[in-house]
Design an enzyme around this catalytic site. Structure first.
Site, PDB file in Angstrom:
ATOM      1  N   ASN A 151       0.821  -1.380  -0.151  1.00 58.02           N
ATOM      2  CA  ASN A 151      -0.160  -0.132  -0.021  1.00 58.02           C
ATOM      3  C   ASN A 151       0.809   1.326   0.234  1.00 58.02           C
ATOM      4  OD1 ASN A 151       0.735  -0.331   2.688  1.00 58.02           O
ATOM      5  ND2 ASN A 151      -1.006  -0.518   3.375  1.00 58.02           N
ATOM      6  N   ARG A 289       3.266   7.301  11.275  1.00 53.97           N
ATOM      7  CA  ARG A 289       2.863   6.469  12.603  1.00 53.97           C
ATOM      8  C   ARG A 289       2.250   7.779  13.465  1.00 53.97           C
ATOM      9  NH1 ARG A 289       1.415   2.913  10.122  1.00 53.97           N
ATOM     10  NH2 ARG A 289       1.752   0.787  10.136  1.00 53.97           N
ATOM     11  N   GLN A 318      -4.871   3.458  18.275  1.00 56.82           N
ATOM     12  CA  GLN A 318      -5.546   3.187  17.380  1.00 56.82           C
ATOM     13  C   GLN A 318      -6.596   2.070  17.653  1.00 56.82           C
ATOM     14  OE1 GLN A 318      -3.563   5.185  13.269  1.00 56.82           O
ATOM     15  NE2 GLN A 318      -4.377   3.021  13.332  1.00 56.82           N
ATOM     16  N   HIS A 337      -7.433   5.915  10.086  1.00 56.82           N
ATOM     17  CA  HIS A 337      -6.386   5.469   9.281  1.00 56.82           C
ATOM     18  C   HIS A 337      -6.838   4.515   8.008  1.00 56.82           C
ATOM     19  CE1 HIS A 337      -2.170   3.261   9.860  1.00 56.82           C
ATOM     20  NE2 HIS A 337      -2.334   3.429   8.699  1.00 56.82           N
TER      21      HIS A 337
HETATM   22  P1  NDP Z   1      10.253   1.891   3.565  1.00 55.40           P
HETATM   23  O1  NDP Z   1      11.057   0.832   4.522  1.00 55.40           O
HETATM   24  O2  NDP Z   1      10.501   1.729   2.109  1.00 55.40           O
HETATM   25  O3  NDP Z   1      11.001   3.371   3.873  1.00 55.40           O
HETATM   26  C1  NDP Z   1      11.280   3.786   5.345  1.00 55.40           C
HETATM   27  C2  NDP Z   1      12.091   4.757   5.106  1.00 55.40           C
HETATM   28  O4  NDP Z   1      12.285   5.397   6.504  1.00 55.40           O
HETATM   29  C3  NDP Z   1      13.708   4.167   4.687  1.00 55.40           C
HETATM   30  O5  NDP Z   1      14.181   5.014   3.775  1.00 55.40           O
HETATM   31  C4  NDP Z   1      14.459   4.466   6.015  1.00 55.40           C
HETATM   32  O6  NDP Z   1      15.787   4.718   5.838  1.00 55.40           O
HETATM   33  C5  NDP Z   1      13.748   5.512   6.579  1.00 55.40           C
HETATM   34  N1  NDP Z   1      14.240   5.906   8.173  1.00 55.40           N
HETATM   35  C6  NDP Z   1      14.046   4.914   9.239  1.00 55.40           C
HETATM   36  N2  NDP Z   1      14.407   5.615  10.090  1.00 55.40           N
HETATM   37  C7  NDP Z   1      14.759   6.853  10.125  1.00 55.40           C
HETATM   38  C8  NDP Z   1      15.243   7.743  10.683  1.00 55.40           C
HETATM   39  N3  NDP Z   1      15.208   7.522  11.944  1.00 55.40           N
HETATM   40  N4  NDP Z   1      15.195   8.907  10.075  1.00 55.40           N
HETATM   41  C9  NDP Z   1      15.222   9.171   8.842  1.00 55.40           C
HETATM   42  N5  NDP Z   1      14.633   8.329   7.983  1.00 55.40           N
HETATM   43  C10 NDP Z   1      14.461   6.962   8.607  1.00 55.40           C
HETATM   44  O7  NDP Z   1       8.932   1.831   4.145  1.00 55.40           O
HETATM   45  P2  NDP Z   1       7.668   2.842   3.251  1.00 55.40           P
HETATM   46  O8  NDP Z   1       8.086   3.954   2.662  1.00 55.40           O
HETATM   47  O9  NDP Z   1       6.753   1.471   2.598  1.00 55.40           O
HETATM   48  O10 NDP Z   1       6.602   2.735   4.427  1.00 55.40           O
HETATM   49  C11 NDP Z   1       7.079   3.786   5.561  1.00 55.40           C
HETATM   50  C12 NDP Z   1       6.261   3.957   6.910  1.00 55.40           C
HETATM   51  O11 NDP Z   1       4.915   4.243   6.551  1.00 55.40           O
HETATM   52  C13 NDP Z   1       5.856   2.604   7.369  1.00 55.40           C
HETATM   53  O12 NDP Z   1       6.940   1.794   8.242  1.00 55.40           O
HETATM   54  C14 NDP Z   1       4.640   2.736   7.983  1.00 55.40           C
HETATM   55  O13 NDP Z   1       4.538   3.176   9.220  1.00 55.40           O
HETATM   56  C15 NDP Z   1       4.057   3.917   7.222  1.00 55.40           C
HETATM   57  N6  NDP Z   1       3.025   3.432   6.390  1.00 55.40           N
HETATM   58  C16 NDP Z   1       1.647   3.867   6.632  1.00 55.40           C
HETATM   59  C17 NDP Z   1       0.620   3.351   6.057  1.00 55.40           C
HETATM   60  C18 NDP Z   1      -0.771   4.036   6.264  1.00 55.40           C
HETATM   61  O14 NDP Z   1      -1.702   3.351   5.810  1.00 55.40           O
HETATM   62  N7  NDP Z   1      -0.875   5.161   6.834  1.00 55.40           N
HETATM   63  C19 NDP Z   1       0.661   2.131   4.873  1.00 55.40           C
HETATM   64  C20 NDP Z   1       1.940   2.100   4.729  1.00 55.40           C
HETATM   65  C21 NDP Z   1       3.075   2.472   5.529  1.00 55.40           C
HETATM   66  P3  NDP Z   1      16.917   3.558   5.511  1.00 55.40           P
HETATM   67  O15 NDP Z   1      16.144   2.410   5.028  1.00 55.40           O
HETATM   68  O16 NDP Z   1      17.512   4.315   4.486  1.00 55.40           O
HETATM   69  O17 NDP Z   1      17.858   3.436   6.822  1.00 55.40           O
END
Ligand code: NDP
Length: 406
Positions: A151, A289, A318, A337
């Protein structure tokens, strides 16, 4: 795992009206060949549902009933997940597998995990496994996995919609129409163009990068902060400015969209101190989140006018208790959500859960890109994006929510 033994699968899904199936507004959803980076779509051997139908609620059962029971396993589906007397609490001690969703999370806290000696697999029907105490899952050797990519684009679309809704101040304008007014001066008194603004994302992973790509045609100045830098060719193509830290990003941006996972490093990242570094009149969109933002700091910043608007679809806990202050704070454009559970997304996460279960029952490896915790440590996608620890504290407050729709 003894693949012949009967497994008890406890599946927590959001409530529905009971009038099921609903009348659908469209006949089909598009068939996508693969995800944007080439990752293959969920690939179970077969499915027992119609893509585009409501699957994420208790009546939809993620389309799993026939598959699970034909194999001789037990499937329990409930939305009753909070409080000591809840069905989830009662069934958990004998469950082998828990399936839950970020939209209606069954919080797997340390206490609950301690009372679940059989639990071996926790599947997130979606993305984001912070509702599981990952540290306790690591310690108890529970496999945690999610349906990576299922998603991500759904959320990116929602985030872009909410950025525009905030900057253009769409929702109050719509409300004038419904109220019968034509109050243009009132309706535009907080309405701006996003063109020319500085728009930044916190984290440029799957969702964050998709948001940047979608915002490029709006002729804004794009910024990002992430732990890892994107490839130079991507930065150049999108005209991105990279920031070494989140403080630097927020100090130049007019609109900030949050896309990192919730883990100990990001919990309450947007607190009074960080928000004070933002320009007066900035907007925050948070579809990542709820707990990445300090709840009361957001309310204070909106009430003082330091923030011009806040939107998103994620809350903590939630469902949000009925008196959660974000329901009533000024200049917000929150949804429940919903971003990641469009009917389109449901087809993908239901198929992904089926794929994971097929692998588990067959004793085949679950795809690396779906893994968050395995073998007593962070694994796969989890090893890349999460840090060890627990961010479920306070989740019991979800039991204060009462459904007032009926
Ligand atoms: P990804 O794993 O593709 O991306 C997450 C990114 O966050 C990575 O690039 C990671 O960096 C970065 N990151 C992690 N920790 C940090 C930090 N401390 N500071 C800065 N960047 C950080 O996940 P998605 O993009 O697919 O999803 C991200 C989040 O979105 C999910 O974990 C979830 O919480 C939320 N989400 C919400 C949904 C909703 O319905 N509202 C649905 C789907 C997701 P790196 O890996 O480069 O270290």
């Amino acid at each position: 795992m003894d693949d012949k033994s009967k497994q008890k699968i406890l599946c927590v899904l959001y409530e529905d009206s009971g009038k099921y199936p609903p009348e659908y507004s469209r006949e089909t959803i598009p068939v996508l060949p693969h995800y944007p980076d080439g990752q293959t779509m969920p690939s179970p051997r077969s499915i027992d549902f119609t893509p585009g139908h409501l699957l994420g609620s208790v009546s939809g059962e993620l389309g799993l009933r026939r598959f699970v029971t034909d194999l001789g396993h037990e499937l329990i589906v409930t939305s009753d997940k909070d409080g000591p007397g809840s069905k989830f609490e009662r069934e958990l001690p004998s469950a082998d597998i828990v399936i839950s969703q970020p939209f209606w999370p069954a919080y797997l806290t340390a206490e609950r995990i301690a009372r679940s000696p059989n639990l071996k697999l926790a599947i997130t029907a979606g993305i984001g496994s912070d509702h599981v105490d990952l540290q306790s899952a690591i310690d108890a050797n529970i496999t945690v996995c999610e349906v990576t990519w299922c998603n991500s684009i759904s959320v990116a679309e929602h985030a872009v919609m909410q950025m525009l809704a905030l900057v253009r101040d769409y929702i109050p304008q719509y409300q004038w129409v419904v109220k019968g007014g034509w109050n243009i001066a009132d309706a535009v008194s907080r309405s701006y163009d996003i063109e020319g603004m500085n728009v930044g994302v916190v984290a440029a992973g799957r969702i964050g990068l998709a948001v940047l790509k979608r915002m490029k045609p709006f002729d804004v100045k794009l910024h990002y902060f992430d732990r890892h830098r994107l490839a130079p060719a991507v930065e150049e193509e999108l005209g991105l400015t990279f920031h070494e830290n989140v403080e630097s990003l927020v100090s130049v941006c007019d609109v900030v969209s949050i896309h990192c996972p919730l883990h100990p490093e990001t919990e309450h990242m947007f607190n009074d101190e960080l928000i004070s570094k933002m320009k007066r009149g900035s907007y925050i969109v948070n579809t990542a989140r709820g707990k990445i933002c300090d709840r009361d700091a957001i309310v204070r910043a909106l009430e003082s006018g330091h923030l011009a608007g806040y939107a998103g679809d994620v809350w903590f806990p939630q469902p949000a208790p009925n008196d959660h202050p974000w329901r009533a704070m000024p200049n917000h454009a929150m949804t429940p959500h919903t971003s990641g559970t469009s009917l389109s997304a449901q087809a993908r996460y239901a198929a992904g859960v089926r794929e994971i279960l097929e692998c588990w029952f067959d004793g085949r490896p679950i795809r690396d890109e779906y893994l968050i915790v395995q073998g007593g440590g962070l694994a796969g996608a989890g090893a890349h994006s999460y840090t060890e620890g627990n961010v479920t504290a306070g989740s019991a407050d979800a039991s204060r929510y009462k459904n007032r729709s009926g």
